[in-house]
Design a protein around this motif. Structure first.
Motif, mmCIF file in Angstrom:
data_model
loop_
_atom_site.group_PDB
_atom_site.id
_atom_site.type_symbol
_atom_site.label_atom_id
_atom_site.label_comp_id
_atom_site.label_asym_id
_atom_site.label_seq_id
_atom_site.Cartn_x
_atom_site.Cartn_y
_atom_site.Cartn_z
ATOM 1 N N GLY A 130 0.931 -1.460 0.036
ATOM 2 C CA GLY A 130 0.150 0.450 -0.051
ATOM 3 C C GLY A 130 1.090 0.925 -0.445
ATOM 4 O O GLY A 130 -0.073 2.739 0.141
ATOM 5 N N SER A 131 2.069 1.341 -0.527
ATOM 6 C CA SER A 131 3.265 2.512 0.149
ATOM 7 C C SER A 131 2.254 3.888 -1.394
ATOM 8 O O SER A 131 1.594 3.353 -2.550
ATOM 9 N N VAL A 132 2.432 4.755 -0.914
ATOM 10 C CA VAL A 132 2.275 5.546 -1.249
ATOM 11 C C VAL A 132 2.919 5.522 -2.980
ATOM 12 O O VAL A 132 2.716 6.311 -3.997
ATOM 13 N N ILE A 133 4.220 5.294 -3.182
ATOM 14 C CA ILE A 133 5.074 5.304 -4.228
ATOM 15 C C ILE A 133 5.027 3.482 -5.424
ATOM 16 O O ILE A 133 5.251 2.989 -4.501
ATOM 17 N N PRO A 134 5.154 3.863 -6.238
ATOM 18 C CA PRO A 134 4.216 2.382 -7.078
ATOM 19 C C PRO A 134 5.353 1.988 -7.081
ATOM 20 O O PRO A 134 6.369 2.549 -8.001
ATOM 21 N N ILE A 135 5.686 0.006 -6.657
ATOM 22 C CA ILE A 135 6.818 -0.079 -7.267
ATOM 23 C C ILE A 135 6.494 -0.513 -8.765
ATOM 24 O O ILE A 135 8.506 0.206 -9.442
ATOM 25 N N SER A 136 5.762 -0.228 -9.827
ATOM 26 C CA SER A 136 5.216 -0.396 -11.280
ATOM 27 C C SER A 136 5.826 0.705 -11.286
ATOM 28 O O SER A 136 6.764 0.388 -12.452
#
Length: 426
Positions: A130-136
């Motif tokens: 749920g991090s605000v920075i997407p790994i994608s």
């Protein structure tokens, strides 16, 4: 108006670089020079060097002057201390490509200086569920540039790096070339190489104002000299608007006072955090934290919170420890990298962040003032310091740069739209 304070010293090359006392220009002297660089921290030092190298490679014998309001290598801005993260992993394909160019320019400086600068340690970007920075954003940007990486789950992460305690659901991006760009050492290398190529580096010199005729004629006015030129590069970070506003130009910037923390530990525990055993790491959420393996002779493990400080100005900032920020960081480390914490009180160093509202760089000619450029790293620029220097110098010497700097123009919403909402998480 605030002014960059005067103290007359010149950094010269003549067999062996040394400091000499000098009166510089006479009080009423006017000099005509080819380029002036204002601010000789990481970016400005890079610009001074690359102006000299590119000009000389093109067969030009140009006069280049660098002006710094404090001493070279001072601790009042954003280019001091001993380490910064350098990495390919970024949130857009454009930044990933520029990161490759950053490695290239640092390697060129290291070759000319005859010393190792960038230290490749391997690094992990940790994305909690749920991090605000997407790994994608990161994986797709790396893939677009054919940069190899691995994605690890929590079990794989703790198996490879047992210093970390992470929950299930965490995804971790590992990239082998992530490492350390040496802040003070890298800036000093640019200074030395620039001086060896004949650049006049003047420390302790106040820039009172920049004058522009709007068609390419520029003058940089100090207490003891006026430099007439067609090329000025401002790399003044938190002091940038002091120089621009008399010209009718303002960049919306937020300056914050930040701090990094060195956690001493026992000799037995420190071995766990040596290069080769422990990676550079970034916690990709809000709040965001980051850290390093042991580097140099510090005998301590460095960590910090990104954009965790309070708003300030470059003139009024404090050097005191922010106890609340220290407590947040220490609490995070206690849960995530518990062996970092020992019984000895940590040591705190402060620095400044100078942030654009989209956290993208500024690298462009000032509107309405041909020949006047700004380079600003938006608190993630040191890894790009030599790249900044090359790009700014190419534009000054040749009129264009090989790099894509379109995203860093003045005419983008984060600079021109008053309603633009700041976002520092990338």
């Amino acid at each position: 108006m605030h002014r960059w304070k005067l103290r007359a010293w010149i950094f010269v090359s003549g067999g062996k670089s040394r400091w000499v006392s000098s009166e510089g220009c006479r009080v009423t002297e006017v000099r005509t020079v080819d380029h002036v660089v204002i601010g000789l921290g990481g970016l400005g030092a890079g610009a001074a060097y690359w102006l000299a190298k590119l000009g000389q490679d093109a067969g030009r014998n140009e006069v280049i002057v660098g002006l710094e309001q404090f001493e070279l290598g001072h601790d009042k801005g954003a280019s001091h201390d001993h380490s910064r993260i350098i990495r390919h992993s970024y949130h857009t394909p454009e930044y990933v490509k520029l990161a490759s160019e950053a490695y290239e320019t640092w390697d060129a400086i290291a070759a000319e200086a005859g010393e190792e600068l960038v230290v490749r340690t391997g690094g992990i970007d940790i994305f909690p569920e749920g991090s605000v920075i997407p790994i994608s954003d990161y994986t797709s940007s790396l893939e677009a540039n054919n940069i190899p990486f691995e994605v690890l789950d929590s079990h794989e992460t703790m198996s490879r790096f047992p210093q970390f305690v992470v929950e299930s659901g965490v995804q971790v991006l590992f990239q082998k070339d992530t490492g350390i760009a040496p802040a003070s050492k890298g800036t000093d290398a640019h200074h030395r190489l620039a001086a060896a190529r004949g650049v006049e580096l003047r420390a302790g010199v106040s820039v009172n104002r920049i004058e522009s005729d709007g068609v390419g004629g520029l003058a940089v006015v100090t207490d003891d000299c006026t430099y007439q030129t067609g090329s000025v590069i401002i790399c003044a970070d938190g002091w940038t608007n002091e120089l621009l506003e008399p010209l009718g130009v303002h960049i919306p910037l937020e300056v914050t006072r930040e701090q990094v923390v060195y956690y001493p530990s026992t000799p037995q525990a420190l071995s766990k955090f040596a290069i080769g055993s422990f990676p550079v790491w970034i916690w990709m959420d809000d709040p965001s934290y980051y850290g390093f393996p042991i580097y140099g002779d510090m005998g301590a493990v460095k960590a910090a919170e990104d954009v965790g400080g309070q708003p300030t100005t470059a003139r009024t900032r404090s050097f005191d420890t922010d106890e609340g920020a220290l407590e947040r960081l220490t609490d995070f480390l206690g849960h995530t990298i518990p062996d970092m914490l020992g019984d000895v009180k940590p040591r705190v160093k402060t620095c400044l962040y100078t942030l654009t509202r989209d956290r993208d760089f500024v690298l462009d000619t000032v509107p309405g003032h041909p020949g006047l450029q700004v380079g600003l790293g938006s608190a993630h620029g040191f890894k790009f310091a030599s790249w900044f220097g090359r790009a700014l110098a190419e534009r000054a010497v040749f009129g264009t740069t090989r790099s894509n700097v379109v995203p860093f123009r003045f005419d983008r919403p984060a600079i021109t739209d008053p309603s633009y909402k700041a976002n520092y998480m990338q």
